[in-house]
Design a protein around this motif. Structure first.
Motif, PDB file in Angstrom:
ATOM      1  N   SER A   1       0.823  -1.198   0.000  1.00 27.36           N
ATOM      2  CA  SER A   1       0.000   0.000   0.000  1.00 27.36           C
ATOM      3  C   SER A   1       0.858   1.250   0.000  1.00 27.36           C
ATOM      4  CB  SER A   1      -0.915   0.017   1.236  1.00 27.36           C
ATOM      5  OG  SER A   1      -0.151   0.085   2.407  1.00 27.36           O
ATOM      6  N   THR A   2       0.529   2.188  -0.868  1.00 33.98           N
ATOM      7  CA  THR A   2       1.201   3.486  -0.915  1.00 33.98           C
ATOM      8  C   THR A   2       0.148   4.560  -1.024  1.00 33.98           C
ATOM      9  OG1 THR A   2       1.393   3.653  -3.306  1.00 33.98           O
ATOM     10  CG2 THR A   2       3.114   2.422  -2.175  1.00 33.98           C
ATOM     11  N   SER A   3       0.599   5.808  -0.985  1.00 31.91           N
ATOM     12  CA  SER A   3      -0.329   6.930  -1.068  1.00 31.91           C
ATOM     13  C   SER A   3      -1.065   6.947  -2.386  1.00 31.91           C
ATOM     14  CB  SER A   3       0.438   8.240  -0.875  1.00 31.91           C
ATOM     15  OG  SER A   3       1.459   8.350  -1.842  1.00 31.91           O
ATOM     16  N   SER A   4      -0.503   6.308  -3.426  1.00 29.33           N
ATOM     17  CA  SER A   4      -1.190   6.266  -4.705  1.00 29.33           C
ATOM     18  C   SER A   4      -2.388   5.338  -4.662  1.00 29.33           C
ATOM     19  CB  SER A   4      -0.227   5.805  -5.816  1.00 29.33           C
ATOM     20  OG  SER A   4       0.271   4.522  -5.521  1.00 29.33           O
ATOM     21  N   ASN A   5      -2.492   4.546  -3.594  1.00 30.20           N
ATOM     22  CA  ASN A   5      -3.607   3.627  -3.438  1.00 30.20           C
ATOM     23  C   ASN A   5      -4.640   4.200  -2.475  1.00 30.20           C
ATOM     24  OD1 ASN A   5      -2.506   1.636  -5.137  1.00 30.20           O
ATOM     25  ND2 ASN A   5      -1.186   0.930  -3.470  1.00 30.20           N
ATOM     26  N   ASN A   6      -5.111   5.403  -2.809  1.00 32.03           N
ATOM     27  CA  ASN A   6      -6.245   6.040  -2.118  1.00 32.03           C
ATOM     28  C   ASN A   6      -5.960   6.430  -0.674  1.00 32.03           C
ATOM     29  OD1 ASN A   6      -7.907   5.672  -4.430  1.00 32.03           O
ATOM     30  ND2 ASN A   6      -8.242   3.541  -3.828  1.00 32.03           N
ATOM     31  N   SER A   7      -4.716   6.681  -0.311  1.00 31.56           N
ATOM     32  CA  SER A   7      -4.403   7.179   1.023  1.00 31.56           C
ATOM     33  C   SER A   7      -4.175   8.674   0.956  1.00 31.56           C
ATOM     34  CB  SER A   7      -3.161   6.483   1.573  1.00 31.56           C
ATOM     35  OG  SER A   7      -2.751   7.122   2.756  1.00 31.56           O
ATOM     36  N   ASN A   8      -4.787   9.424   1.879  1.00 26.66           N
ATOM     37  CA  ASN A   8      -4.629  10.876   1.890  1.00 26.66           C
ATOM     38  C   ASN A   8      -3.825  11.356   3.092  1.00 26.66           C
ATOM     39  OD1 ASN A   8      -6.238  11.391  -0.462  1.00 26.66           O
ATOM     40  ND2 ASN A   8      -8.058  10.938   0.767  1.00 26.66           N
ATOM     41  N   PHE A   9      -3.251  10.422   3.853  1.00 29.26           N
ATOM     42  CA  PHE A   9      -2.530  10.800   5.049  1.00 29.26           C
ATOM     43  C   PHE A   9      -1.307  11.654   4.720  1.00 29.26           C
ATOM     44  CE2 PHE A   9      -4.407   6.713   6.753  1.00 29.26           C
ATOM     45  CZ  PHE A   9      -5.343   7.352   7.536  1.00 29.26           C
ATOM     46  N   GLY A  10      -0.740  11.488   3.531  1.00 29.58           N
ATOM     47  CA  GLY A  10       0.510  12.164   3.196  1.00 29.58           C
ATOM     48  C   GLY A  10       0.379  13.624   2.840  1.00 29.58           C
ATOM     49  N   ASN A  11      -0.842  14.135   2.731  1.00 32.90           N
ATOM     50  CA  ASN A  11      -1.006  15.550   2.421  1.00 32.90           C
ATOM     51  C   ASN A  11      -0.479  16.422   3.551  1.00 32.90           C
ATOM     52  OD1 ASN A  11      -2.258  14.708   0.103  1.00 32.90           O
ATOM     53  ND2 ASN A  11      -4.338  15.137   0.814  1.00 32.90           N
ATOM     54  N   HIS A  12       0.061  17.588   3.192  1.00 35.28           N
ATOM     55  CA  HIS A  12       0.520  18.579   4.159  1.00 35.28           C
ATOM     56  C   HIS A  12       1.674  18.072   5.020  1.00 35.28           C
ATOM     57  CE1 HIS A  12      -2.933  20.819   2.852  1.00 35.28           C
ATOM     58  NE2 HIS A  12      -3.728  19.847   3.226  1.00 35.28           N
ATOM     59  N   ILE A  13       2.574  17.337   4.400  1.00 35.50           N
ATOM     60  CA  ILE A  13       3.792  16.893   5.069  1.00 35.50           C
ATOM     61  C   ILE A  13       4.981  17.321   4.233  1.00 35.50           C
ATOM     62  CG2 ILE A  13       5.187  14.855   5.618  1.00 35.50           C
ATOM     63  CD1 ILE A  13       2.691  13.497   6.582  1.00 35.50           C
ATOM     64  N   ALA A  14       6.011  17.831   4.909  1.00 35.17           N
ATOM     65  CA  ALA A  14       7.247  18.219   4.228  1.00 35.17           C
ATOM     66  C   ALA A  14       8.398  17.389   4.791  1.00 35.17           C
ATOM     67  CB  ALA A  14       7.522  19.705   4.416  1.00 35.17           C
ATOM     68  N   PHE A  15       9.186  16.835   3.904  1.00 29.61           N
ATOM     69  CA  PHE A  15      10.418  16.148   4.297  1.00 29.61           C
ATOM     70  C   PHE A  15      11.552  17.166   4.281  1.00 29.61           C
ATOM     71  CE2 PHE A  15       7.744  12.709   2.997  1.00 29.61           C
ATOM     72  CZ  PHE A  15       8.101  11.660   3.829  1.00 29.61           C
ATOM     73  N   VAL A  16      12.356  17.150   5.327  1.00 35.69           N
ATOM     74  CA  VAL A  16      13.449  18.113   5.468  1.00 35.69           C
ATOM     75  C   VAL A  16      14.743  17.342   5.618  1.00 35.69           C
ATOM     76  CG1 VAL A  16      14.317  20.098   6.751  1.00 35.69           C
ATOM     77  CG2 VAL A  16      11.839  19.675   6.650  1.00 35.69           C
ATOM     78  N   THR A  17      15.737  17.662   4.796  1.00 38.03           N
ATOM     79  CA  THR A  17      17.030  16.993   4.895  1.00 38.03           C
ATOM     80  C   THR A  17      18.141  18.018   4.772  1.00 38.03           C
ATOM     81  OG1 THR A  17      18.322  15.104   4.091  1.00 38.03           O
ATOM     82  CG2 THR A  17      17.320  16.512   2.414  1.00 38.03           C
ATOM     83  N   VAL A  18      19.272  17.740   5.388  1.00 39.74           N
ATOM     84  CA  VAL A  18      20.459  18.585   5.277  1.00 39.74           C
ATOM     85  C   VAL A  18      21.382  17.962   4.238  1.00 39.74           C
ATOM     86  CG1 VAL A  18      22.545  19.385   6.462  1.00 39.74           C
ATOM     87  CG2 VAL A  18      20.326  19.510   7.610  1.00 39.74           C
ATOM     88  N   PHE A  19      21.867  18.789   3.321  1.00 31.81           N
ATOM     89  CA  PHE A  19      22.706  18.262   2.255  1.00 31.81           C
ATOM     90  C   PHE A  19      23.848  19.233   1.983  1.00 31.81           C
ATOM     91  CE2 PHE A  19      23.959  17.433  -2.135  1.00 31.81           C
ATOM     92  CZ  PHE A  19      24.043  16.042  -2.145  1.00 31.81           C
ATOM     93  N   ALA A  20      25.048  18.696   1.848  1.00 24.82           N
ATOM     94  CA  ALA A  20      26.225  19.514   1.551  1.00 24.82           C
ATOM     95  C   ALA A  20      27.091  18.785   0.539  1.00 24.82           C
ATOM     96  CB  ALA A  20      27.025  19.803   2.815  1.00 24.82           C
ATOM     97  N   THR A  21      27.682  19.534  -0.350  1.00 26.76           N
ATOM     98  CA  THR A  21      28.617  18.955  -1.308  1.00 26.76           C
ATOM     99  C   THR A  21      30.021  19.439  -0.972  1.00 26.76           C
ATOM    100  OG1 THR A  21      28.271  20.798  -2.853  1.00 26.76           O
ATOM    101  CG2 THR A  21      26.910  18.830  -3.150  1.00 26.76           C
ATOM    102  N   TYR A  22      30.997  18.649  -1.359  1.00 28.46           N
ATOM    103  CA  TYR A  22      32.386  18.983  -1.064  1.00 28.46           C
ATOM    104  C   TYR A  22      33.203  18.932  -2.342  1.00 28.46           C
ATOM    105  CZ  TYR A  22      30.651  17.975   3.579  1.00 28.46           C
ATOM    106  OH  TYR A  22      29.899  17.979   4.716  1.00 28.46           O
ATOM    107  N   LYS A  23      34.182  19.824  -2.435  1.00 30.95           N
ATOM    108  CA  LYS A  23      35.043  19.843  -3.606  1.00 30.95           C
ATOM    109  C   LYS A  23      35.812  18.527  -3.675  1.00 30.95           C
ATOM    110  CE  LYS A  23      35.683  24.868  -3.672  1.00 30.95           C
ATOM    111  NZ  LYS A  23      36.678  25.974  -3.591  1.00 30.95           N
ATOM    112  N   PRO A  24      35.798  17.900  -4.833  1.00 30.67           N
ATOM    113  CA  PRO A  24      36.491  16.607  -4.939  1.00 30.67           C
ATOM    114  C   PRO A  24      37.994  16.762  -4.821  1.00 30.67           C
ATOM    115  CG  PRO A  24      35.785  17.371  -7.100  1.00 30.67           C
ATOM    116  CD  PRO A  24      35.194  18.329  -6.092  1.00 30.67           C
ATOM    117  N   THR A  25      38.618  15.785  -4.198  1.00 30.29           N
ATOM    118  CA  THR A  25      40.077  15.769  -4.133  1.00 30.29           C
ATOM    119  C   THR A  25      40.612  15.199  -5.436  1.00 30.29           C
ATOM    120  OG1 THR A  25      40.007  13.584  -3.115  1.00 30.29           O
ATOM    121  CG2 THR A  25      40.085  15.495  -1.639  1.00 30.29           C
TER     122      THR A  25
END
Length: 328
Positions: free
Chosen positions: A15-39
């Motif tokens: 089961s996923t949200s594409s299968n008639n689930s509305n629980f996922g509305n109004h949710i934001a995923f937050v992640t921290v991301f950083a890139t580094y200069k390659p050696t």
């Protein structure tokens, strides 16, 4: 394979949200991301030792990180298409991410490799402070937040957490590990003013403990050790609850904290011969820690190919990979 493993392989529907689930509305995923200069790449037999091939694509270190971030977004947009994704990063960072429902959110800080885990908590706090100010000025739809690492795959609708457990301020994931019972790769925050405030205060306490007790582990694990210290040092907390695979609530540092089992909400695939013990049937989040990031890319490639009919097929691929050593 054990009985649970066989059941997972034979699973025909997920089961996923594409299968008639509305629980996922109004949710934001937050992640921290950083890139580094390659050696400068080291050469082995005339080829870069930092290049890694997954499928038909070869990645440098920077390209790998961006590929993982994009796959992180892909999984969310498949399972929770109505949710938003917010990437916290340093203001000078230019991320080539141009996707619907994805926002780059700059926060000043120190994003070096050695301080990234410390900065992650600081960025979470700064983000919550900004949202708290917004909430004080605007009374509208409540948006909940789920803070995660970028090496996770969301494979089912997580909005149900906020529906099924209406009284928590923030949620953490736990495992039966005496030294490190809490994993910081998944933190859910209820998007009410009270929820945001109490989550912010809680994380400020974690940051204080991190900065005073665990700076020697600043590159890795310090945040998890600090989380465990804040929770386990509370007088009324019963650590024996970590030995059970059931969600529970506890009042910690002025917040109502929901503890969710990693087995379902932050599950890590096994790695290496002798480490395979099956997988949970109702997993919602797969965490591709460390060297498993190759498997994350392989899983998405399989899911988006004609070989997989749905996410349950992709989970079976992960299930069958349990005796493989990855090198990402």
């Amino acid at each position: 394979m054990g009985p649970a493993s066989i059941k997972a392989v034979n699973k025909t529907h997920f089961s996923t949200s594409s299968n008639n689930s509305n629980f996922g509305n109004h949710i934001a995923f937050v992640t921290v991301f950083a890139t580094y200069k390659p050696t400068v790449d080291r050469l082995v037999n005339g080829k870069s030792s930092d290049l890694l091939t997954v499928g038909n694509t070869s990645y440098s270190k920077v390209e790998r990180s961006m590929a993982i971030l994009n796959v992180f977004i892909n999984f969310i947009q498949v399972t929770m298409p109505q949710s938003n994704i917010i990437i916290l990063t340093e203001p000078s960072s230019v991320l080539p991410v141009h996707r619907n429902r994805v926002t780059i959110y700059p926060i000043q800080g120190e994003y070096s490799r050695d301080k990234l885990m410390l900065q992650r908590i600081r960025s979470y706090i700064a983000f919550l402070e900004a949202k708290l100010e917004e909430r004080s000025e605007w009374q509208g739809q409540v948006d909940h937040y789920i803070f995660t690492d970028s090496d996770i795959a969301v494979v089912d609708d997580l909005g149900q957490i906020f529906h099924d457990y209406p009284n928590f301020h923030l949620a953490l994931t736990f495992r039966n590990n005496k030294e490190q019972p809490l994993n910081s790769g998944f933190i859910a925050v209820r998007g009410t003013p009270d929820g945001i405030l109490r989550a912010k205060v809680f994380l400020q306490e974690v940051l204080k403990i991190y900065s005073t007790k665990y700076m020697k582990a600043s590159r890795m694990l310090g945040d998890q050790l600090a989380l465990a210290w804040v929770v386990k040092s509370h007088p009324s907390f019963n650590a024996k609850q970590f030995t059970r695979q059931q969600a529970f609530l506890a009042d910690i540092a002025g917040a109502s904290v929901l503890f969710l089992p990693c087995l379902r909400y932050n599950w890590t695939p096994p790695e290496g011969a002798g480490q395979f013990h099956g997988m949970p049937l109702d997993v919602k989040v797969v965490h591709f820690k460390g060297s498993r990031k190759r498997l994350m890319l392989e899983s998405w490639n399989f899911l988006s190919s004609s070989s997989a009919s749905d996410i349950s097929d992709m989970l079976c691929l992960i299930l069958k990979s349990g005796r493989t050593k990855y090198d990402f």
